[in-house]
Design a protein around this motif. Structure first.
Motif, mmCIF file in Angstrom:
data_model
loop_
_atom_site.group_PDB
_atom_site.id
_atom_site.type_symbol
_atom_site.label_atom_id
_atom_site.label_comp_id
_atom_site.label_asym_id
_atom_site.label_seq_id
_atom_site.Cartn_x
_atom_site.Cartn_y
_atom_site.Cartn_z
ATOM 1 N N TRP A 168 107.779 89.057 25.747
ATOM 2 C CA TRP A 168 107.958 88.341 26.994
ATOM 3 C C TRP A 168 107.067 88.960 28.061
ATOM 4 O O TRP A 168 107.076 90.167 28.270
ATOM 5 C CB TRP A 168 109.411 88.369 27.457
ATOM 6 N N THR A 169 106.277 88.125 28.723
ATOM 7 C CA THR A 169 105.516 88.533 29.894
ATOM 8 C C THR A 169 105.669 87.415 30.901
ATOM 9 O O THR A 169 105.617 86.250 30.523
ATOM 10 C CB THR A 169 104.027 88.692 29.565
ATOM 11 N N GLU A 170 105.849 87.775 32.144
ATOM 12 C CA GLU A 170 105.931 86.761 33.194
ATOM 13 C C GLU A 170 104.734 85.823 33.136
ATOM 14 O O GLU A 170 103.619 86.256 32.903
ATOM 15 C CB GLU A 170 105.899 87.465 34.553
ATOM 16 N N GLY A 171 104.990 84.547 33.361
ATOM 17 C CA GLY A 171 103.885 83.589 33.453
ATOM 18 C C GLY A 171 103.087 83.446 32.181
ATOM 19 O O GLY A 171 101.920 83.085 32.201
ATOM 20 N N MET A 172 103.729 83.739 31.030
ATOM 21 C CA MET A 172 102.952 83.860 29.805
ATOM 22 C C MET A 172 102.448 82.524 29.250
ATOM 23 O O MET A 172 101.555 82.515 28.420
ATOM 24 C CB MET A 172 103.750 84.603 28.745
ATOM 25 N N THR A 173 103.003 81.405 29.696
ATOM 26 C CA THR A 173 102.485 80.136 29.170
ATOM 27 C C THR A 173 101.099 79.859 29.748
ATOM 28 O O THR A 173 100.315 79.131 29.146
ATOM 29 C CB THR A 173 103.421 78.973 29.495
ATOM 30 N N ALA A 174 100.801 80.445 30.897
ATOM 31 C CA ALA A 174 99.451 80.428 31.477
ATOM 32 C C ALA A 174 98.750 79.078 31.373
ATOM 33 O O ALA A 174 97.613 78.991 30.931
ATOM 34 C CB ALA A 174 98.589 81.531 30.862
ATOM 35 N N GLY A 175 99.439 78.012 31.739
ATOM 36 C CA GLY A 175 98.767 76.719 31.821
ATOM 37 C C GLY A 175 98.866 75.837 30.586
ATOM 38 O O GLY A 175 98.343 74.731 30.576
ATOM 39 N N ALA A 176 99.554 76.307 29.538
ATOM 40 C CA ALA A 176 99.675 75.501 28.320
ATOM 41 C C ALA A 176 100.342 74.161 28.610
ATOM 42 O O ALA A 176 99.994 73.134 28.017
ATOM 43 C CB ALA A 176 100.462 76.268 27.260
ATOM 44 N N LEU A 202 108.828 78.632 36.887
ATOM 45 C CA LEU A 202 108.080 79.894 36.849
ATOM 46 C C LEU A 202 108.874 81.006 37.535
ATOM 47 O O LEU A 202 108.961 82.128 37.038
ATOM 48 C CB LEU A 202 106.721 79.719 37.517
ATOM 49 N N GLY A 203 109.458 80.670 38.686
ATOM 50 C CA GLY A 203 110.238 81.678 39.403
ATOM 51 C C GLY A 203 111.497 82.065 38.663
ATOM 52 O O GLY A 203 111.801 83.248 38.488
ATOM 53 N N LEU A 204 112.220 81.049 38.204
ATOM 54 C CA LEU A 204 113.476 81.302 37.492
ATOM 55 C C LEU A 204 113.233 82.155 36.254
ATOM 56 O O LEU A 204 113.969 83.111 35.980
ATOM 57 C CB LEU A 204 114.106 79.955 37.090
ATOM 58 N N SER A 205 112.148 81.849 35.523
ATOM 59 C CA SER A 205 111.899 82.577 34.284
ATOM 60 C C SER A 205 111.590 84.045 34.563
ATOM 61 O O SER A 205 112.032 84.925 33.815
ATOM 62 C CB SER A 205 110.754 81.938 33.513
ATOM 63 N N SER A 206 110.858 84.319 35.656
ATOM 64 C CA SER A 206 110.546 85.735 35.891
ATOM 65 C C SER A 206 111.799 86.478 36.355
ATOM 66 O O SER A 206 111.965 87.664 36.061
ATOM 67 C CB SER A 206 109.391 85.899 36.871
ATOM 68 N N LEU A 207 112.701 85.761 37.035
ATOM 69 C CA LEU A 207 113.981 86.391 37.395
ATOM 70 C C LEU A 207 114.792 86.700 36.139
ATOM 71 O O LEU A 207 115.290 87.809 35.942
ATOM 72 C CB LEU A 207 114.756 85.443 38.315
ATOM 73 N N MET A 208 114.880 85.689 35.260
ATOM 74 C CA MET A 208 115.663 85.874 34.029
ATOM 75 C C MET A 208 115.050 86.951 33.138
ATOM 76 O O MET A 208 115.747 87.622 32.383
ATOM 77 C CB MET A 208 115.714 84.556 33.244
ATOM 78 N N GLY A 209 113.713 87.083 33.212
ATOM 79 C CA GLY A 209 113.038 87.971 32.277
ATOM 80 C C GLY A 209 112.942 89.418 32.729
ATOM 81 O O GLY A 209 112.393 90.258 32.023
ATOM 82 N N GLN A 210 113.485 89.737 33.930
ATOM 83 C CA GLN A 210 113.362 91.096 34.487
ATOM 84 C C GLN A 210 113.604 92.197 33.455
ATOM 85 O O GLN A 210 112.852 93.145 33.359
ATOM 86 C CB GLN A 210 114.343 91.283 35.649
ATOM 87 N N SER A 211 114.683 92.058 32.682
ATOM 88 C CA SER A 211 115.055 93.169 31.797
ATOM 89 C C SER A 211 114.535 92.983 30.371
ATOM 90 O O SER A 211 114.943 93.694 29.467
ATOM 91 C CB SER A 211 116.569 93.312 31.776
ATOM 92 N N TYR A 212 113.625 92.015 30.177
ATOM 93 C CA TYR A 212 113.151 91.789 28.812
ATOM 94 C C TYR A 212 111.682 92.143 28.626
ATOM 95 O O TYR A 212 111.086 91.840 27.607
ATOM 96 C CB TYR A 212 113.391 90.326 28.409
ATOM 97 N N GLY A 214 106.848 74.381 33.686
ATOM 98 C CA GLY A 214 108.091 75.051 34.084
ATOM 99 C C GLY A 214 109.127 75.046 32.971
ATOM 100 O O GLY A 214 109.801 76.047 32.727
ATOM 101 N N MET A 215 109.246 73.911 32.291
ATOM 102 C CA MET A 215 110.230 73.833 31.205
ATOM 103 C C MET A 215 109.814 74.720 30.041
ATOM 104 O O MET A 215 110.645 75.340 29.387
ATOM 105 C CB MET A 215 110.376 72.378 30.754
ATOM 106 N N MET A 216 108.504 74.804 29.799
ATOM 107 C CA MET A 216 108.020 75.663 28.712
ATOM 108 C C MET A 216 108.363 77.122 28.979
ATOM 109 O O MET A 216 108.852 77.831 28.101
ATOM 110 C CB MET A 216 106.502 75.541 28.575
ATOM 111 N N ILE A 217 108.092 77.555 30.208
ATOM 112 C CA ILE A 217 108.277 78.986 30.477
ATOM 113 C C ILE A 217 109.760 79.332 30.485
ATOM 114 O O ILE A 217 110.161 80.413 30.043
ATOM 115 C CB ILE A 217 107.554 79.413 31.775
ATOM 116 N N VAL A 218 110.599 78.405 30.953
ATOM 117 C CA VAL A 218 112.037 78.664 30.895
ATOM 118 C C VAL A 218 112.493 78.700 29.435
ATOM 119 O O VAL A 218 113.291 79.552 29.033
ATOM 120 C CB VAL A 218 112.822 77.615 31.706
#
Lengths: 306, 356
Positions: free
Chosen positions: A217-225, A104-114, A44-48
Motif C-alpha cells: 500500500w502506498t498513498e495515491g498508488m493508482t496514479a491515474g489508472a 483519494l483523501g479517504l484512502s490515505s486516511l484509511m491507509g495510515q497504518s498500512y 477514487g473508487m479504485m484507490i478506495v
C-alpha cells in the motif's frame, strides 16, 4: 542491443497482469455509461478499493476476503455517487470529480497504518495439465484468479448486453431514459445498480494493484489508472471486446517498452514512453471508424416528472 | 436581526484570529507526491515537522501534496502566497519555472526551490549531494551482484538523475570490472505500478540489484517478491524492507536546513543562496547497512562514506572519460560543481543513450 534478454513468455504474462487493473475498472465504467451515467470517480473508487482490499487481506490473512471487501468498498463509494446524481439529481461531472478527490483523501486516511506492510501472498491457480503445456501453459493457465475474473467479466458483459433482456433494458435506459420510463422501466433503480456494479469493478481493479501487481500500500498508488480506464471506454466506443483490446494494448506496450529499454534497443526513450498512449488511441480510433456513438442519454439527469 | 448580529460577531472573531496569526511565520510546502510515499515527499514532510517542532506556536505550516509539475504548481504557490505565506518550499525539480513566475509576482515572499538551479532575489535553491550516497551504493552493488547486471530505474533525464547513475556506475565498476548497468526511464517520480513493472522487467532480464531514482517503495516490494534481489532505500530509509531486499539506503535529511531557513525569515536575515550539501553537512545520510551484506563489504562501504565525509575523497575523481571516450577528468582531477550541476553525459562504459 540484446533482444534475447526479453523472454516472450514472461513478457506476455506480465502484459496480462499490467492490463488487468484498467480492464476491470473500464468494464465496470462501460456498464455505467451504457446505462447513461457518466461517473468520473473511477480513480477514487479504485484507490478506495485498493486500500480496503489491502487492509482486509492483511487483517484476515485472506486475499479472497480482501478482494471481496475491495468490491464492497468501491460499491459503497459508488453508492454515494448514486445518491448524489440519481436521488439528489446533482451534476454528474462535478459529483464524479468530487468522488475522485474524496476517494483519494479517504484512502490515505484509511491507509495510515498500512504503509510498509506486506500483504498475504495471492496464489496463482495452476490449472492442472493445461499449465504444463510448453510456452502457452504458463501464459494462459497459471495466472491469478482475478485476472481470469476480468476476462470472464468482459465476456459476461458482452453476452448480457447483446443477448439478454436485462442488457436490452440497460441499453434502453442509456439511449433514451424518457422512453424507457414510459415503458415502465425503473430508470433510477437500473442506473443505481449499474453504478454499484461499476464501483465494485473499479474497487477490484484497485485491489489488484495493491495486492497483486505491486504488492503493497502506498498513498495515491493508482496514479491515474482510473483516468486511463475512463478514456479507454470512450476510445473503445462502449464495446466490451474493444475495451479488452485497448487494455491489453496499453498494458502490453507499457511492459514491452520497459523491456525494450532494458534490452538497450536504439529507439529514443521518449518515443517508447509515449507509445502505450499513442498506439492505444490510434488502434481504437481506427476501430471506431464505424457508426458507433455514445449512449444518447449519457450524462443527462433524469427525473420521472419531466 | 439575530442573524446579522451573529455574522458580525463571526466576522469580528475572524478578524481577531487573523490579527493573532499575523505575527506567526507562515511556511508553505509544495510536494510532488503524497506524504505517505515512503520516500522523497515523506522526507520533505519530516523536514516540515522539524520546523513545527523547532518553533511551535511561532510558526504555521501548510502543505499541498501531489502537485503536478506544470501550471498547477503555479496556481498552488500563488494561492499559498495570497494566503499570507512568508516562505514557500517547492520540493521538486519540475517546479522551477513556476517558482520563478510566482516569485516575480510576490517579491516579499521568500521561495526555496529544491534541486533546481534558477535563483532570484527572493528565490534560493538547495539540494543535497545525493551522488555521494550513490558512490557508497555503487560499491555495495558491485560487490553484491552475482549476475553482474545492475538494474537502474531512472525517472527523468535531468542532471540530478544522470549524476546518480554515473556515480553509482563508477564505483560499482571500480570494485567489479564485469558489472553492467541496465537503465530504464519511467518518466515519472511516483507511480507505484509502473515502478513495480520496471523493477520486474529488470529482474526478468537478469538484474539482481535494483537501484531506483523514483519515490515509492514499489520496487522494494517487487524485489522482495522475486527473491534473491537486493535494493537500496531511496530518499528515505525504507527500513521496513530490511534486511532484505533493502541492504542500505540514501536518506535525505532536510530538517536542519528547513529550520535554519525559517529562522532566517523570522529574523529578517534571509538572503538568496545556493546550497548544495552532502554527507559531511549531514544533508545526505547513509542508512544502516543490513546484516545481509558481508562484513568486509560493509567496512569498505563505510570507509568510503567516511572518506567522503572527511573531504578526503570526491566521487568524481579522474581519470574519467565521457561515454564517447573523450577525456573528462585527468588523473587526480576533481569535477567542479558547475559541470556536475549541468551533467548531461554518461561516463565511459555505460551503454545506451540519455533521452534528450
Amino acid at each position: 542491443m540484446d533482444l534475447s534478454a526479453i523472454n516472450p513468455v514472461l513478457l506476455l504474462a506480465s502484459l496480462m497482469v499490467a492490463a488487468t487493473p484498467i480492464l476491470l475498472a473500464a468494464i465496470g465504467e462501460l456498464v455505467v455509461e451504457r446505462a447513461g451515467v457518466l461517473n468520473l470517480g473511477v480513480e477514487g473508487m479504485m484507490i478506495v478499493g485498493a486500500i480496503t482490499g489491502f487492509a482486509i487481506s492483511v487483517e484476515t490473512g485472506s486475499p479472497w476476503l480482501g478482494f471481496l471487501a475491495a468490491a464492497a468498498g468501491g460499491a459503497v463509494l459508488a453508492l454515494l455517487f448514486a445518491l448524489l446524481t440519481q436521488v439528489a439529481l446533482a451534476n454528474q461531472v462535478a459529483s464524479g470529480l468530487a468522488l475522485t478527490l474524496f476517494g483519494l483523501g479517504l484512502s490515505s486516511l484509511m491507509g495510515q497504518s498500512y504503509v510498509g506492510i506486506k500483504p498475504p501472498h495471492f496464489a496463482e491457480i495452476d490449472i492442472p495439465l493445461f499449465s504444463d503445456i510448453p510456452v502457452l501453459g504458463p501464459i494462459l493457465f497459471a495466472q491469478d484468479p482475478i485476472l481470469y475474473l476480468g476476462l470472464a467479466l468482459v465476456a459476461g458483459t458482452w453476452a448480457v448486453l447483446k443477448y439478454t433482456r436485462a442488457g436490452l433494458i440497460l441499453r434502453a435506459v442509456g439511449e433514451n431514459h424518457d422512453a424507457a420510463h414510459a415503458l415502465g422501466y425503473k430508470v433510477v433503480r437500473i442506473r443505481v445498480l449499474a453504478i454499484l456494479f461499476g464501483g465494485a469493478c473499479a474497487g477490484l481493479g484497485g485491489a489488484y494493484i495493491s495486492l497483486v501487481r505491486v504488492p503493497q500500500w502506498t498513498e495515491g498508488m493508482t496514479a491515474g489508472a482510473g483516468w486511463i480506464a475512463l478514456a479507454l471506454v470512450v476510445f473503445a466506443s462502449w464495446k466490451p471486446w474493444r475495451v479488452l483490446i485497448g487494455a491489453w494494448l496499453f498494458g502490453g506496450i507499457t511492459v514491452l517498452q520497459l523491456n525494450l529499454q532494458a534490452a538497450g534497443v536504439a529507439i529514443p526513450v521518449e518515443y517508447l514512453a509515449m507509445s502505450p498512449y499513442l498506439v492505444t488511441i490510434l488502434v481504437l480510433v481506427i476501430l471506431s471508424a464505424d457508426k458507433s456513438s455514445a449512449p444518447a442519454s449519457l450524462g443527462r439527469t433524469f427525473h420521472a416528472s419531466t | 436581526m439575530k442573524l446579522t448580529k451573529l455574522l458580525a460577531t463571526a466576522a469580528l472573531a475572524l478578524g481577531m484570529a487573523t490579527t493573532a496569526m499575523a505575527d506567526k511565520t507562515k511556511v508553505g510546502f509544495v510536494y510532488v507526491g503524497p506524504v505517505g510515499d515512503g520516500g522523497w515527499t515523506y522526507e520533505h514532510d519530516q523536514g516540515r515537522k522539524a520546523v513545527v517542532e523547532a518553533f511551535g506556536d511561532k510558526v504555521e505550516t501548510v502543505y499541498v501534496e501531489s502537485v503536478p509539475e506544470g501550471p498547477d504548481a503555479e496556481r498552488v504557490m500563488t494561492q499559498m502566497a495570497l494566503n499570507g505565506a512568508d516562505l514557500i518550499f517547492a520540493t521538486s525539480f519540475g517546479y522551477m519555472d513556476a517558482v520563478q513566475n510566482v516569485a516575480k509576482k510576490f517579491p516579499k515572499v521568500k521561495f526555496e526551490h529544491a534541486t533546481g538551479y534558477k535563483t532570484a532575489p527572493n528565490v534560493s535553491v538547495y539540494s543535497a549531494r545525493f551522488y555521494e550516497g550513490r558512490a557508497v551504493q555503487g560499491t555495495i552493488a558491485g560487490r553484491m551482484t552475482k549476475s553482474n547486471i545492475i538494474g537502474y530505474i531512472a525517472s527523468f533525464p535531468i542532471p540530478e538523475v544522470i549524476r546518480g547513475i554515473n556515480s553509482a556506475y563508477i564505483h560499482a565498476k571500480k570494485v567489479n570490472p564485469d558489472v553492467e548497468f541496465k537503465i530504464v526511464w519511467v518518466y515519472t517520480w511516483f507511480d507505484p505500478a509502473k515502478e513495480a513493472d520496471a523493477a520486474k522487467t529488470l529482474i526478468e532480464q537478469g538484474a539482481d540489484v535494483i537501484l531506483q531514482h523514483t519515490d515509492s517503495t514499489a520496487p522494494q516490494a517487487a524485489a522482495q517478491k522475486a527473491g534473491n534481489v537486493i535494493t537500496f532505500g531511496q530518499a528515505s530509509d525504507m527500513a521496513e524492507y530490511a534486511p532484505l531486499p533493502r541492504v542500505s539506503s540514501i536518506i535525505d535529511n532536510w530538517g536542519p536546513y528547513y529550520v535554519r531557513r525559517t529562522k532566517a525569515v523570522m529574523d529578517g536575515t534571509w538572503e538568496s543562496v545556493s546550497t548544495w550539501d552532502g554527507i559531511r553537512e549531514g544533508m545526505v545520510k547513509i542508512g544502516e547497512i543490513s546484516s545481509a551484506v558481508p562484513g568486509d563489504v560493509k567496512a569498505e562501504a563505510e570507509a568510503l562514506r567516511d572518506a567522503i565525509a572527511a573531504g578526503e575523497y570526491h566521487p568524481f575523481t579522474g581519470p574519467l572519460n565521457k561515454q564517447d571516450g573523450t577525456p573528462w577528468l585527468k588523473e587526480g582531477e576533481v569535477a567542479d560543481d558547475g559541470t556536475l550541476l549541468g551533467m548531461n553525459f554518461y561516463v565511459e562504459g555505460i551503454e545506451g543513450e540519455i533521452p534528450q
